[in-house]
Design a protein around this motif. Sequence first.
Motif, PDB file in Angstrom:
ATOM      1  N   ASN A 235      -8.283   3.359  -7.667  1.00  0.00           N
ATOM      2  CA  ASN A 235      -8.866   3.648  -8.912  1.00  0.00           C
ATOM      3  C   ASN A 235      -8.761   2.414  -9.889  1.00  0.00           C
ATOM      4  N   ALA A 236      -7.518   1.693  -9.626  1.00  0.00           N
ATOM      5  CA  ALA A 236      -7.026   0.878 -10.363  1.00  0.00           C
ATOM      6  C   ALA A 236      -8.113  -0.416 -10.259  1.00  0.00           C
ATOM      7  N   ALA A 237      -8.402  -0.884  -9.016  1.00  0.00           N
ATOM      8  CA  ALA A 237      -9.391  -1.677  -8.677  1.00  0.00           C
ATOM      9  C   ALA A 237     -10.782  -1.483  -9.191  1.00  0.00           C
ATOM     10  N   ALA A 238     -11.123  -0.305  -9.227  1.00  0.00           N
ATOM     11  CA  ALA A 238     -12.390   0.124  -9.830  1.00  0.00           C
ATOM     12  C   ALA A 238     -12.458  -0.220 -11.320  1.00  0.00           C
TER      13      ALA A 238
ATOM     14  N   ALA B  85      -2.945  -1.945 -10.537  1.00  0.00           N
ATOM     15  CA  ALA B  85      -3.680  -3.101 -10.245  1.00  0.00           C
ATOM     16  C   ALA B  85      -3.139  -4.214  -9.706  1.00  0.00           C
ATOM     17  N   LEU B  86      -1.684  -4.191 -10.247  1.00  0.00           N
ATOM     18  CA  LEU B  86      -1.153  -5.440  -9.690  1.00  0.00           C
ATOM     19  C   LEU B  86      -0.981  -5.729  -8.269  1.00  0.00           C
ATOM     20  N   TYR B  87      -1.173  -4.735  -7.731  1.00  0.00           N
ATOM     21  CA  TYR B  87      -0.886  -4.693  -6.076  1.00  0.00           C
ATOM     22  C   TYR B  87      -2.166  -5.201  -5.408  1.00  0.00           C
ATOM     23  N   GLU B  88      -3.307  -5.307  -6.196  1.00  0.00           N
ATOM     24  CA  GLU B  88      -4.669  -5.927  -5.434  1.00  0.00           C
ATOM     25  C   GLU B  88      -4.729  -7.201  -4.966  1.00  0.00           C
TER      26      GLU B  88
END
Length: 454
Positions: free
Chosen positions: A10-13, A55-58
Amino acid sequence: MGRRKNQQKNAAALFDSDDDESLSTSSEAMSETSLAPEPEEAYGGNASLDSCLDALYEKRGTTREKALSLLIDGFRNKLQHQFVANKYVTLLHQFLNSMKKGSAKEISLASNAIGLLAITVGAEDNAAREIMDETMTSLLQVLKSGTDPSKISYILECLAIVTFIGSNSSEETEKAMQIIWQFVRPKLGPNVGPTKPSLAVMTAALSAWSFLLTTMDGWKINSKTWQESISYLSSILDKDDRSMRIAAGEAIAVIFEVGSLEKFCSEPKDSTDKVRNGAMHIQGLRAKILNQVRDLAVEAGGKGSAKKDLNSQKTLFREVLEFLEDGYYPDTTMKFAGDALVISSWSRLIQVNFLKRFLGGGFVKHMLENELLQDVFDFTPKRKSEGVSESSRLDKGIHYVYVPKVRKEGSCQRFYKSPNSALNKARTQILNKKRTMSQGKNTGHYAVSAGDEE
């Protein structure tokens, strides 16, 4: 585990975009005397701070950069105590990961984020110490790896901030100052940074060095570490770059205010009468600096690459001249939504300027709500002081330091305004006491936090 993966998707989107946002700089000058807080907004739109953390894990660098930018906005413009309380360990580790594997832009953003994280957790929690210890090693690794010189300034700012908040001793502070000094005056031997840093990096390094010097007691400064430093600063006053001259002038003012000038000078070559020769050397150096300051205070222009800094230079060196000749300290008042902060020492002025540049538009918000900054500057907003009990005032202890009546003229002002005065020493002791007490309270903190983060 599945929940974490869904959150990351979801964060990546939310953050997946090719737009390249520019990195905001923290080099704005302090010119306002009356400041108002920024309006509170939903920073990042629909992207919550939790989504930013996910999102920092992306893997995609631009996704992490956007998340860092939104977290920085969130930390600057609102005090995120609740968000940070159980997540600061995870946040710190992800910021450090961005520094290790990210682009120059991501490294700069991560440096800003770490500094803001330290300001948010404050000095009352063992977290500030944890942030300093872990960050110091990572920052050194990044500096030694030959990172983009244009981003070194952000790393040095971060180092100064985490040391300012997390350090418990003069030795630790001096260690950070030595690292920063290598970008002011590169050594002939192995360096942490480049052998010839840019003028912008040197200026940022000198500002960060002066910022940490404001916390030092002149008696505890290691004389062997800083020999000839004031002579080098004097040589910078003859350079063409006005920004460098201004930074050097501020550093010189702090050195004279902190005291123990002999610790920043070279030892006399003639060892037959060290005391007498040393005093003569210091007197001669002081006279030279006075002449340089006089010239810069009345410079007509034409010298220096940035004419826009001419007025700032004149104003600064007029104040430095008054201080060196007559003992008069800066006297400025800043207003925050009707509350006044009196700035009456060079150390206080340097600290305010540095933190204002670092926090940008969030400086007012933090001054009005962040207890760390309020303790550092002995600033209590009226609406907060009205609800403070007498017992809490006694706990702070600052208001009950005995101050004899003396004429506040010339050198007499030093009793009130020096960073080594009774008032400032009491404030430092209180901050250190809070850190010590919090270490006992937070035993087992990390084990509890790890469970709360999931």
